[in-house]
Design a protein around this motif. Structure first.
Motif, PDB file in Angstrom:
ATOM      1  N   LYS A 178       0.799  -1.129   0.020  1.00 25.62           N
ATOM      2  CA  LYS A 178      -0.007  -0.009   0.039  1.00 25.62           C
ATOM      3  C   LYS A 178       0.858   1.243  -0.054  1.00 25.62           C
ATOM      4  CE  LYS A 178      -3.953  -2.269   2.565  1.00 25.62           C
ATOM      5  NZ  LYS A 178      -4.708  -2.383   1.153  1.00 25.62           N
ATOM      6  N   HIS A 179       2.160   1.229   0.044  1.00 23.86           N
ATOM      7  CA  HIS A 179       2.946   2.399   0.312  1.00 23.86           C
ATOM      8  C   HIS A 179       4.137   2.470  -0.885  1.00 23.86           C
ATOM      9  CE1 HIS A 179       1.481   3.873   4.069  1.00 23.86           C
ATOM     10  NE2 HIS A 179       0.948   2.618   4.463  1.00 23.86           N
ATOM     11  N   VAL A 180       4.000   1.541  -1.885  1.00 20.39           N
ATOM     12  CA  VAL A 180       4.627   2.088  -2.947  1.00 20.39           C
ATOM     13  C   VAL A 180       3.681   1.960  -4.408  1.00 20.39           C
ATOM     14  CG1 VAL A 180       6.760   0.750  -2.314  1.00 20.39           C
ATOM     15  CG2 VAL A 180       4.933  -0.553  -3.418  1.00 20.39           C
ATOM     16  N   ARG A 181       3.971   2.913  -5.359  1.00 24.16           N
ATOM     17  CA  ARG A 181       3.246   3.207  -6.369  1.00 24.16           C
ATOM     18  C   ARG A 181       4.037   2.895  -7.589  1.00 24.16           C
ATOM     19  NH1 ARG A 181       2.015   6.996 -10.313  1.00 24.16           N
ATOM     20  NH2 ARG A 181       3.576   8.417  -9.744  1.00 24.16           N
ATOM     21  N   PHE A 182       3.578   1.974  -8.497  1.00 18.51           N
ATOM     22  CA  PHE A 182       4.161   1.632  -9.932  1.00 18.51           C
ATOM     23  C   PHE A 182       4.275   3.022 -10.899  1.00 18.51           C
ATOM     24  CE2 PHE A 182       4.069   0.137 -14.157  1.00 18.51           C
ATOM     25  CZ  PHE A 182       5.210  -0.519 -14.225  1.00 18.51           C
ATOM     26  N   PHE A 183       5.545   3.320 -11.021  1.00 18.48           N
ATOM     27  CA  PHE A 183       5.959   4.607 -11.527  1.00 18.48           C
ATOM     28  C   PHE A 183       6.178   4.398 -13.131  1.00 18.48           C
ATOM     29  CE2 PHE A 183       8.941   7.780 -12.745  1.00 18.48           C
ATOM     30  CZ  PHE A 183       8.279   9.104 -12.510  1.00 18.48           C
ATOM     31  N   GLY A 184       6.874   3.028 -13.357  1.00 16.27           N
ATOM     32  CA  GLY A 184       7.250   2.758 -14.561  1.00 16.27           C
ATOM     33  C   GLY A 184       8.335   1.740 -14.634  1.00 16.27           C
ATOM     34  N   ILE A 185       9.178   1.476 -15.722  1.00 19.03           N
ATOM     35  CA  ILE A 185      10.204   0.734 -15.728  1.00 19.03           C
ATOM     36  C   ILE A 185      11.517   1.209 -16.208  1.00 19.03           C
ATOM     37  CG2 ILE A 185       8.689  -1.466 -16.371  1.00 19.03           C
ATOM     38  CD1 ILE A 185       9.095  -1.035 -19.296  1.00 19.03           C
ATOM     39  N   HIS A 186      12.559   0.654 -15.854  1.00 19.28           N
ATOM     40  CA  HIS A 186      13.778   1.145 -16.016  1.00 19.28           C
ATOM     41  C   HIS A 186      14.801   0.330 -16.755  1.00 19.28           C
ATOM     42  CE1 HIS A 186      17.719   2.318 -13.772  1.00 19.28           C
ATOM     43  NE2 HIS A 186      17.864   2.968 -14.712  1.00 19.28           N
ATOM     44  N   PHE A 187      15.665   0.551 -17.317  1.00 20.11           N
ATOM     45  CA  PHE A 187      16.678  -0.333 -17.892  1.00 20.11           C
ATOM     46  C   PHE A 187      17.842   0.356 -18.011  1.00 20.11           C
ATOM     47  CE2 PHE A 187      12.678  -1.045 -20.343  1.00 20.11           C
ATOM     48  CZ  PHE A 187      12.742  -2.605 -20.630  1.00 20.11           C
ATOM     49  N   HIS A 188      19.083  -0.435 -17.961  1.00 24.42           N
ATOM     50  CA  HIS A 188      20.571   0.097 -18.069  1.00 24.42           C
ATOM     51  C   HIS A 188      21.114  -0.965 -18.438  1.00 24.42           C
ATOM     52  CE1 HIS A 188      23.849   3.006 -17.890  1.00 24.42           C
ATOM     53  NE2 HIS A 188      24.264   2.403 -17.142  1.00 24.42           N
ATOM     54  N   ILE A 189      21.994  -0.854 -19.534  1.00 25.67           N
ATOM     55  CA  ILE A 189      22.489  -2.109 -20.011  1.00 25.67           C
ATOM     56  C   ILE A 189      24.044  -2.113 -20.003  1.00 25.67           C
ATOM     57  CG2 ILE A 189      20.721  -2.957 -21.554  1.00 25.67           C
ATOM     58  CD1 ILE A 189      22.002  -1.660 -23.770  1.00 25.67           C
ATOM     59  N   GLY A 190      24.743  -0.837 -19.886  1.00 28.04           N
ATOM     60  CA  GLY A 190      25.921  -0.752 -19.701  1.00 28.04           C
ATOM     61  C   GLY A 190      26.602   0.569 -20.091  1.00 28.04           C
ATOM     62  N   SER A 191      27.806   0.801 -20.223  1.00 28.40           N
ATOM     63  CA  SER A 191      28.498   2.147 -20.405  1.00 28.40           C
ATOM     64  C   SER A 191      29.526   2.138 -21.478  1.00 28.40           C
ATOM     65  CB  SER A 191      29.243   2.688 -18.982  1.00 28.40           C
ATOM     66  OG  SER A 191      29.907   3.940 -18.942  1.00 28.40           O
ATOM     67  N   GLN A 192      29.964   3.178 -21.909  1.00 30.62           N
ATOM     68  CA  GLN A 192      30.783   3.482 -23.105  1.00 30.62           C
ATOM     69  C   GLN A 192      30.177   2.488 -24.448  1.00 30.62           C
ATOM     70  OE1 GLN A 192      32.443   5.839 -23.629  1.00 30.62           O
ATOM     71  NE2 GLN A 192      33.782   4.871 -25.690  1.00 30.62           N
ATOM     72  N   ILE A 193      28.970   2.666 -24.672  1.00 27.51           N
ATOM     73  CA  ILE A 193      28.712   2.026 -25.869  1.00 27.51           C
ATOM     74  C   ILE A 193      28.311   3.010 -27.022  1.00 27.51           C
ATOM     75  CG2 ILE A 193      26.448   1.015 -26.805  1.00 27.51           C
ATOM     76  CD1 ILE A 193      25.590   0.273 -23.745  1.00 27.51           C
ATOM     77  N   THR A 194      28.987   2.593 -28.088  1.00 30.40           N
ATOM     78  CA  THR A 194      28.986   3.185 -29.427  1.00 30.40           C
ATOM     79  C   THR A 194      28.440   2.439 -30.434  1.00 30.40           C
ATOM     80  OG1 THR A 194      31.446   2.255 -29.828  1.00 30.40           O
ATOM     81  CG2 THR A 194      31.140   4.398 -28.553  1.00 30.40           C
ATOM     82  N   ASP A 195      27.955   1.354 -30.456  1.00 30.83           N
ATOM     83  CA  ASP A 195      27.212   0.555 -31.189  1.00 30.83           C
ATOM     84  C   ASP A 195      25.831   0.726 -31.209  1.00 30.83           C
ATOM     85  OD1 ASP A 195      26.027  -1.434 -32.993  1.00 30.83           O
ATOM     86  OD2 ASP A 195      26.963  -3.246 -32.296  1.00 30.83           O
ATOM     87  N   MET A 196      25.283   1.549 -31.832  1.00 31.07           N
ATOM     88  CA  MET A 196      23.880   1.865 -31.943  1.00 31.07           C
ATOM     89  C   MET A 196      22.950   0.701 -32.141  1.00 31.07           C
ATOM     90  SD  MET A 196      23.416   4.991 -31.303  1.00 31.07           S
ATOM     91  CE  MET A 196      25.146   5.039 -30.467  1.00 31.07           C
ATOM     92  N   SER A 197      23.332  -0.269 -32.644  1.00 25.59           N
ATOM     93  CA  SER A 197      22.422  -1.489 -32.768  1.00 25.59           C
ATOM     94  C   SER A 197      22.154  -2.223 -31.434  1.00 25.59           C
ATOM     95  CB  SER A 197      23.135  -2.735 -33.664  1.00 25.59           C
ATOM     96  OG  SER A 197      24.252  -2.944 -32.865  1.00 25.59           O
ATOM     97  N   VAL A 198      23.105  -1.822 -30.541  1.00 24.71           N
ATOM     98  CA  VAL A 198      22.614  -2.373 -29.004  1.00 24.71           C
ATOM     99  C   VAL A 198      21.648  -1.523 -28.602  1.00 24.71           C
ATOM    100  CG1 VAL A 198      23.680  -2.232 -26.733  1.00 24.71           C
ATOM    101  CG2 VAL A 198      25.135  -2.721 -28.509  1.00 24.71           C
TER     102      VAL A 198
END
Length: 385
Positions: A178-198
């Motif tokens: 009762k004291h948390v509200r679903f706000f959305g979803i979150h992703f983070h897959i890594g750092s220093q990514i230069t390949d846009m296909s990822v």
């Protein structure tokens, strides 16, 4: 090499090693970020972990960005720098009770939750405070970011996030809280990514998750893709501002934004990486039997990325215009890993030459330590010299 971008005449009297921040470049980068996100109606929350220098934070806050924090200390730093609490997100796989309570005290926008256990704790602490916490579920999409293993965060066996198999149980449990509200979803897959296909792969996976959640009757008010966009460590002069246009356009092309839905990003390195340079002084030129060493007064206590990640940084001799020679560039720390580069070509190095280690604005000063009882590096700013 563009030595003219450094005001070396104004470096006289400054104690090395120190971080030099090009404030005009930071402002230019921020202007591009603000322009590109506004074009698509996106929201950017600067990842404080990249650089928490108080002046850097205050400049970013004044540009209207939110803050992405991964500790209670970062939440407090963001508040102190002027980030509005309703634009502060709090991520991290191991939030201590006092850190959650700090976020609740400031009424921050969202907790990015990474486990069912954490969700229970946030619900209990919020109940004790008579509050309701907005939470986003960090979903692990099992996408390989094709970057260094130590900065990949979205694979099945990483410590971060909630896996596909765990998600239904988390959602079921949340319905009774009762004291948390679903706000959305979150992703983070890594750092220093230069390949846009990822990022394209991430968009496809995110679309599938949205469809699944909506089928369960959940509205995804906020869709957070984290950060990860890399910078050009090899050519900082030619590419001082990352390719934000290409990055954001990938999401615009592939994500079906629902009516009223907000899309968030948490870029850090891409915002501050190129504006910072570590300036060191040459202590000795050591002649080995087969090689030469340039021994600097900076080491991995000032910039740990090469020792920790085998990271490349462009290195320039700001003092010499003599013929190029080959050096191993090392620091004074009593560890064999305290080496910035091996077999690197530099203009001939002499004692007391100023050496610039470029693209050090992210994960540089903020990761400095006092190992070997060394002092922390100072920081100076281009507009204040």
């Amino acid at each position: 090499m563009t030595k003219g971008i450094f005001p070396t005449d104004r470096f006289n009297g400054l104690r090395t090693p120190f971080y030099y921040y090009d404030i005009e470049l930071l402002r230019q980068t921020l202007n591009v970020v603000v322009d590109r996100t506004a074009r698509y109606g996106y929201h950017e929350h600067y990842a404080v972990k990249a650089n928490a220098n108080p002046r850097i934070l205050s400049l970013i806050a004044r540009q209207g960005l939110g803050a992405d924090c991964v500790s209670g200390g970062e939440v407090q730093a963001a508040v102190d720098a002027g980030f509005p609490p309703d634009r502060i997100f709090f991520a991290g796989v191991g939030k201590a009770d006092w850190e959650i309570l700090l976020g609740l005290e400031h009424d921050i926008a969202c907790f990015n939750v990474e486990s069912l256990a954490e969700l229970h704790v946030i619900n209990d602490l919020a109940a004790a405070q008579g509050k309701t916490a907005s939470v986003a579920l960090r979903i692990n999409p099992n996408i390989d970011a094709h970057t260094h293993a130590k900065i990949t965060t979205g694979l099945q066996e990483n410590k971060f996030g909630i896996t596909a198999g765990m998600l239904p149980g988390v959602l079921n449990a949340m319905t009774g809280m009762k004291h948390v509200r679903f706000f959305g979803i979150h992703f983070h897959i890594g750092s220093q990514i230069t390949d846009m296909s990822v990022f394209r792969d991430l968009c496809i996976r995110a679309g599938e998750w949205q469809d699944e959640l909506e089928a369960r009757g959940l509205t995804v008010e906020n869709l957070n893709f984290g950060g990860g966009l890399g910078i050009d460590y090899h050519h900082p002069n030619q590419a001082p501002v990352p390719d934000f246009e290409n990055f954001f356009s990938v999401f615009h092309q592939l994500i079906r934004q629902r009516p009223g839905q907000q899309i968030h990003f948490e870029l850090g390195r891409a915002v501050v990486g190129q504006c910072g340079t570590l300036i060191a002084k040459t202590l000795y030129v050591k002649e080995g039997e087969a090689k030469k060493f340039a021994i600097l007064d900076a080491g991995f206590t000032e910039l740990i990325r090469p020792a920790m990640y085998d990271a490349y940084h462009r290195i320039e001799n700001l003092t010499s215009d003599e013929a190029v020679e080959t050096y191993d560039v090392a620091g004074p720390i009593c560890e064999s890993s305290d080496v910035f580069a091996k077999a690197r070509e530099l203009n001939r190095v002499h004692r007391n030459d100023l050496i610039a280690i470029r693209s050090a604005g992210a994960y540089g000063e903020v990761m400095a330590s006092q190992y070997n009882c060394r002092r922390l590096p100072d920081a100076c700013f281009s507009d204040l010299l």
